[in-house]
Design a protein around this motif. Structure first.
Motif, PDB file in Angstrom:
ATOM      1  N   PRO A 192     -59.781  -9.174   9.888  1.00  0.00           N
ATOM      2  CA  PRO A 192     -59.055 -10.091   9.419  1.00  0.00           C
ATOM      3  C   PRO A 192     -57.989 -10.792  10.477  1.00  0.00           C
ATOM      4  O   PRO A 192     -57.666  -9.997  11.443  1.00  0.00           O
ATOM      5  CB  PRO A 192     -58.118  -9.340   8.284  1.00  0.00           C
ATOM      6  CG  PRO A 192     -58.795  -8.162   8.010  1.00  0.00           C
ATOM      7  CD  PRO A 192     -59.552  -7.810   9.256  1.00  0.00           C
ATOM      8  N   GLN A 193     -57.430 -11.948  10.164  1.00  0.00           N
ATOM      9  CA  GLN A 193     -56.376 -12.738  10.778  1.00  0.00           C
ATOM     10  C   GLN A 193     -55.304 -11.649  10.821  1.00  0.00           C
ATOM     11  O   GLN A 193     -54.947 -11.166   9.476  1.00  0.00           O
ATOM     12  CB  GLN A 193     -56.099 -13.839  10.353  1.00  0.00           C
ATOM     13  CG  GLN A 193     -55.156 -14.603  11.147  1.00  0.00           C
ATOM     14  CD  GLN A 193     -55.039 -16.217  10.575  1.00  0.00           C
ATOM     15  OE1 GLN A 193     -55.115 -16.262   9.387  1.00  0.00           O
ATOM     16  NE2 GLN A 193     -54.680 -17.239  11.397  1.00  0.00           N
ATOM     17  N   GLU A 194     -54.556 -11.616  11.652  1.00  0.00           N
ATOM     18  CA  GLU A 194     -53.415 -10.725  11.831  1.00  0.00           C
ATOM     19  C   GLU A 194     -53.346  -9.168  11.498  1.00  0.00           C
ATOM     20  O   GLU A 194     -52.442  -8.621  11.183  1.00  0.00           O
ATOM     21  CB  GLU A 194     -52.264 -11.365  11.080  1.00  0.00           C
ATOM     22  CG  GLU A 194     -51.656 -12.720  11.593  1.00  0.00           C
ATOM     23  CD  GLU A 194     -50.758 -13.511  10.759  1.00  0.00           C
ATOM     24  OE1 GLU A 194     -50.472 -12.976   9.687  1.00  0.00           O
ATOM     25  OE2 GLU A 194     -50.283 -14.579  10.993  1.00  0.00           O
ATOM     26  N   SER A 195     -54.651  -8.824  11.592  1.00  0.00           N
ATOM     27  CA  SER A 195     -55.051  -7.392  11.360  1.00  0.00           C
ATOM     28  C   SER A 195     -54.270  -6.489  12.527  1.00  0.00           C
ATOM     29  O   SER A 195     -53.964  -6.965  13.619  1.00  0.00           O
ATOM     30  CB  SER A 195     -56.364  -7.038  11.068  1.00  0.00           C
ATOM     31  OG  SER A 195     -56.911  -7.494  12.262  1.00  0.00           O
ATOM     32  N   ASN A 203     -50.526  -6.013   3.523  1.00  0.00           N
ATOM     33  CA  ASN A 203     -49.874  -6.951   4.030  1.00  0.00           C
ATOM     34  C   ASN A 203     -49.756  -7.046   5.537  1.00  0.00           C
ATOM     35  O   ASN A 203     -49.754  -7.764   6.307  1.00  0.00           O
ATOM     36  CB  ASN A 203     -48.669  -7.245   3.214  1.00  0.00           C
ATOM     37  CG  ASN A 203     -48.770  -7.593   1.835  1.00  0.00           C
ATOM     38  OD1 ASN A 203     -49.740  -8.379   1.437  1.00  0.00           O
ATOM     39  ND2 ASN A 203     -47.845  -7.180   0.804  1.00  0.00           N
ATOM     40  N   ASP A 204     -49.172  -5.559   5.985  1.00  0.00           N
ATOM     41  CA  ASP A 204     -49.037  -5.718   7.234  1.00  0.00           C
ATOM     42  C   ASP A 204     -49.775  -5.323   8.281  1.00  0.00           C
ATOM     43  O   ASP A 204     -50.100  -5.280   9.519  1.00  0.00           O
ATOM     44  CB  ASP A 204     -47.650  -4.345   7.337  1.00  0.00           C
ATOM     45  CG  ASP A 204     -46.734  -4.879   6.646  1.00  0.00           C
ATOM     46  OD1 ASP A 204     -46.062  -6.201   6.509  1.00  0.00           O
ATOM     47  OD2 ASP A 204     -45.902  -4.168   6.168  1.00  0.00           O
ATOM     48  N   PHE A 205     -50.908  -4.333   7.771  1.00  0.00           N
ATOM     49  CA  PHE A 205     -52.126  -3.911   8.548  1.00  0.00           C
ATOM     50  C   PHE A 205     -53.443  -4.624   8.372  1.00  0.00           C
ATOM     51  O   PHE A 205     -54.369  -4.664   8.871  1.00  0.00           O
ATOM     52  CB  PHE A 205     -52.325  -2.306   8.715  1.00  0.00           C
ATOM     53  CG  PHE A 205     -51.053  -1.795   8.960  1.00  0.00           C
ATOM     54  CD1 PHE A 205     -50.585  -1.777  10.299  1.00  0.00           C
ATOM     55  CD2 PHE A 205     -50.484  -0.873   8.162  1.00  0.00           C
ATOM     56  CE1 PHE A 205     -49.432  -1.277  10.797  1.00  0.00           C
ATOM     57  CE2 PHE A 205     -49.114  -0.390   8.515  1.00  0.00           C
ATOM     58  CZ  PHE A 205     -48.611  -0.402   9.875  1.00  0.00           C
ATOM     59  N   LYS A 206     -53.420  -5.463   7.136  1.00  0.00           N
ATOM     60  CA  LYS A 206     -54.667  -5.967   6.507  1.00  0.00           C
ATOM     61  C   LYS A 206     -55.750  -5.109   6.365  1.00  0.00           C
ATOM     62  O   LYS A 206     -56.897  -5.224   6.327  1.00  0.00           O
ATOM     63  CB  LYS A 206     -55.125  -7.028   7.197  1.00  0.00           C
ATOM     64  CG  LYS A 206     -53.964  -8.077   7.992  1.00  0.00           C
ATOM     65  CD  LYS A 206     -53.660  -9.173   6.934  1.00  0.00           C
ATOM     66  CE  LYS A 206     -52.705  -9.942   7.190  1.00  0.00           C
ATOM     67  NZ  LYS A 206     -52.177 -10.910   5.877  1.00  0.00           N
ATOM     68  N   LEU A 207     -55.310  -3.797   6.136  1.00  0.00           N
ATOM     69  CA  LEU A 207     -56.371  -2.809   5.598  1.00  0.00           C
ATOM     70  C   LEU A 207     -56.973  -3.064   4.650  1.00  0.00           C
ATOM     71  O   LEU A 207     -58.265  -2.763   4.390  1.00  0.00           O
ATOM     72  CB  LEU A 207     -55.592  -1.347   5.586  1.00  0.00           C
ATOM     73  CG  LEU A 207     -56.725  -0.222   5.444  1.00  0.00           C
ATOM     74  CD1 LEU A 207     -57.568   0.163   6.557  1.00  0.00           C
ATOM     75  CD2 LEU A 207     -56.047   0.949   4.719  1.00  0.00           C
ATOM     76  N   GLN A 208     -56.352  -3.409   3.421  1.00  0.00           N
ATOM     77  CA  GLN A 208     -57.140  -3.855   2.150  1.00  0.00           C
ATOM     78  C   GLN A 208     -58.392  -4.874   2.509  1.00  0.00           C
ATOM     79  O   GLN A 208     -59.259  -4.687   1.799  1.00  0.00           O
ATOM     80  CB  GLN A 208     -56.037  -4.009   0.851  1.00  0.00           C
ATOM     81  CG  GLN A 208     -56.845  -4.418  -0.348  1.00  0.00           C
ATOM     82  CD  GLN A 208     -55.865  -4.115  -1.465  1.00  0.00           C
ATOM     83  OE1 GLN A 208     -54.953  -3.397  -1.497  1.00  0.00           O
ATOM     84  NE2 GLN A 208     -55.978  -5.189  -2.147  1.00  0.00           N
ATOM     85  N   ASP A 209     -58.028  -5.674   3.383  1.00  0.00           N
ATOM     86  CA  ASP A 209     -59.175  -6.861   3.482  1.00  0.00           C
ATOM     87  C   ASP A 209     -60.335  -6.109   4.322  1.00  0.00           C
ATOM     88  O   ASP A 209     -61.304  -6.376   3.754  1.00  0.00           O
ATOM     89  CB  ASP A 209     -58.448  -7.754   4.464  1.00  0.00           C
ATOM     90  CG  ASP A 209     -57.638  -8.671   3.563  1.00  0.00           C
ATOM     91  OD1 ASP A 209     -57.435  -8.949   2.333  1.00  0.00           O
ATOM     92  OD2 ASP A 209     -57.047  -9.749   4.377  1.00  0.00           O
TER      93      ASP A 209
END
Lengths: 309, 247
Positions: A83-86, B79-85
């Motif tokens: 994802p973006q900004e991951s 939100n900070d690592f986008k792990l959930q996405d």
């Protein structure tokens, strides 16, 4: 042939903000497809819908015949997303990052360890395997995430603006990693770095304000613009006559002439004779992008007539 | 590729408990101190007479705290690592992800729970039936707090918002309710405010069960009914309103 199809895909967020407006296209799900556009063009929205993270407001999409909305579960076995900004989770090491992601994909711990080590070797990150992610550079962290999706074995990979904010060397390293992925994956890449798309992509889509403005291979996209060559001269030059073409004085102080092959040849001869320093190239993706989505600061159209400037 | 739900659950446990403990051991101490600090205050203020109530309250706080921590952890990872996405787009389902994370929080609470159980062993004298009833209340409370934490994490857009949720929920679930002391210590009409919180009912059941509160002071059947109803209502809201796949 595997195919990605979008049909009238529309996404409207609260208060009627339309992020995607009836986007329709069909592309072979092979190699690298780069979706380019300015910030806010709708690239991330489209990527998130296709990656089954976001529901569209209307329209449909499918990858290799699998419906993105109604058959997300089946599709999720085949896709991996950066994802973006991951960011790599700070308290994990690169090896742990890859292992845990693979476990989320249902791989057992021992098998995940083997795959993680293999991916780290392939991306030349094995020397950092046991270093905490928080101690790695920005480029290395991104590379770890690329190694993570590479290790997944998913044939379809979505990467959303993976090189944003990276230095040129880190960016070049990631490009190499993507070239590696391209061999046996379909990579759906979004970027606002046109050079990145030009270097990596087999096919390009230009998204602007939620609408798909152009789509095709780089050669096909080039044919969308009237002129095939771009000549650049530093500074405003008086007395340059252009029979057929478009002159633009850019913000960077360069005079750009987009013109036909015949006219480019004639102008080049004149510039050499007149000892004017210039560069000549086939039109770049950047030239095409600006001609499609952005009005230049100043532009004049040749219309086949001689003109003075 | 053969999917293994056990692997998916273990992934959450590794990320959010085992590797996190290795990385940040100070969090274990913080978890341990949170319920114990209030036990110390209540015990000293009551000259030791409320030690048993305080220890049982500490257990309630530890289990509710798991859900509160989960809310912040999930929001941080999302939100900070986008792990959930990344997980949403993987074969892992929301339920499996949540279950794994819930277990990870429990593992993180183990030092705190062991300490509290040791205190309970010495200072709380429970019958087997009472212990079973307390255990059932704690499991229900944990499920409640986990579902609440997951729901809030999916609507939280920033870690600052998560901290705000923690502050509000801590007051609602462990400060306003009479968790560390019997409800009859709260004068009327303030007692009605305490009934807003599900932990008031949980504490009522636990305190009656352990003999700290006479049965006449609390309607156990009603407390169970309210606690179970609140859990079901929250579960339904969370399932309907959570945003695993964004809309």
């Amino acid at each position: 042939m595997p195919e990605l199809i979008c049909s009238n895909l529309t996404k409207t967020y609260g208060k009627g903000m339309k992020a995607l407006d009836k986007v329709s296209f069909s592309i072979p799900a092979l190699g690298i497809f780069a979706l380019i556009g300015r910030t806010g063009a709708g690239k991330t929205t489209l990527t998130r819908i296709l990656a089954t993270e976001l529901m569209p407001t209307s329209g449909a999409a499918s990858i290799n015949g699998i419906d993105v909305v109604n058959n997300a579960g089946r599709l999720r076995d085949m896709i991996a997303v950066l994802p973006q900004e991951s960011r790599a989770v700070a308290w994990l090491t690169p090896r742990q990052t890859i292992i845990t992601y693979l476990m989320y994909r249902g791989v057992g711990f021992s098998e995940a360890k083997k795959k993680a080590d293999s991916a780290l070797r392939k991306t030349d990150m094995d020397r950092f395997a046991n270093t905490l992610n928080e101690k790695l550079s920005g480029g290395q962290k991104r590379k770890i995430l690329v190694a993570t999706v590479l290790a997944s074995g998913a044939p379809i990979i979505f990467v959303d603006e993976p090189t944003t904010g990276l230095d040129p060397i880190s960016r070049a390293e990631l490009w190499e990693a993507f070239k590696m992925l391209k061999k046996d994956h379909f990579v759906f890449l979004t970027t606002h770095y046109l050079e990145e798309a030009e270097r990596l992509a087999d096919r390009v889509g230009i998204l602007h304000e939620g609408k798909l403005m152009a789509l095709g291979t780089l050669d096909e996209i080039r044919k969308l613009v009237k002129y095939q060559y771009s000549i650049r001269i530093l500074g405003k030059k008086d007395g340059i006559k252009v029979k057929e073409g478009k002159k633009t004085l850019g913000e960077d102080g360069y005079l750009q002439i987009m013109t036909t092959e015949k006219e480019a040849d004639a102008l080049s001869r004149r510039f050499i004779k007149g000892k004017i320093r210039f560069s000549i190239n086939p039109v770049s993706l950047e030239d095409i992008f600006y001609s499609i989505v952005k009005k230049p600061i100043r532009e004049e159209e040749g219309n086949g007539k001689q003109e003075e400037w | 590729m053969g999917k293994s739900v056990l692997s998916q659950i273990n992934a959450s446990i590794l990320i959010n408990a085992i590797y996190a403990m290795q990385g940040y051991p100070a969090m274990l101490i913080s978890n341990l101190l949170s319920p114990i600090s209030i036990i110390i205050i209540v015990t000293f203020a009551s000259h030791g007479s409320l030690l048993g109530e305080a220890v049982s309250g500490g257990l309630i706080t530890a289990f509710v705290g798991g859900g509160l921590s989960l809310q912040a952890d999930l929001a941080h990872l999302k939100n900070d690592f986008k792990l959930q996405d990344m997980v949403v787009s993987s074969p892992t389902s929301a339920g499996v992800y949540l279950f794994g994370m819930a277990i990870s929080e429990l593992i993180f609470q183990i030092p705190s729970i062991i300490t509290l159980l040791a205190l309970a062993f010495f200072f709380v004298h429970a019958t087997l039936f009472a212990a079973a009833e307390v255990f059932a209340v704690l499991v229900l409370l944990y499920a409640f707090s986990i579902v609440l934490g997951f729901f809030l994490s999916t609507v939280s857009s920033d870690i600052l918002q998560s901290w705000a949720f923690i502050g509000i929920l801590s007051i609602l679930l462990t400060t306003i309710p009479p968790v560390y002391y019997p409800i009859n210590y709260i004068p009327m009409p303030w007692r009605y405010i305490a009934y807003i919180s599900p932990t008031t009912y949980a504490a009522g059941i636990v305190q009656v069960s352990l003999g700290y509160l006479p049965p006449s002071q609390s309607n156990i059947a009603l407390d169970w009914a309210v606690l179970i109803a609140l859990c079901i209502i929250l579960f339904v809201i969370a399932v309907k309103k959570n945003r695993w796949r964004d809309v």
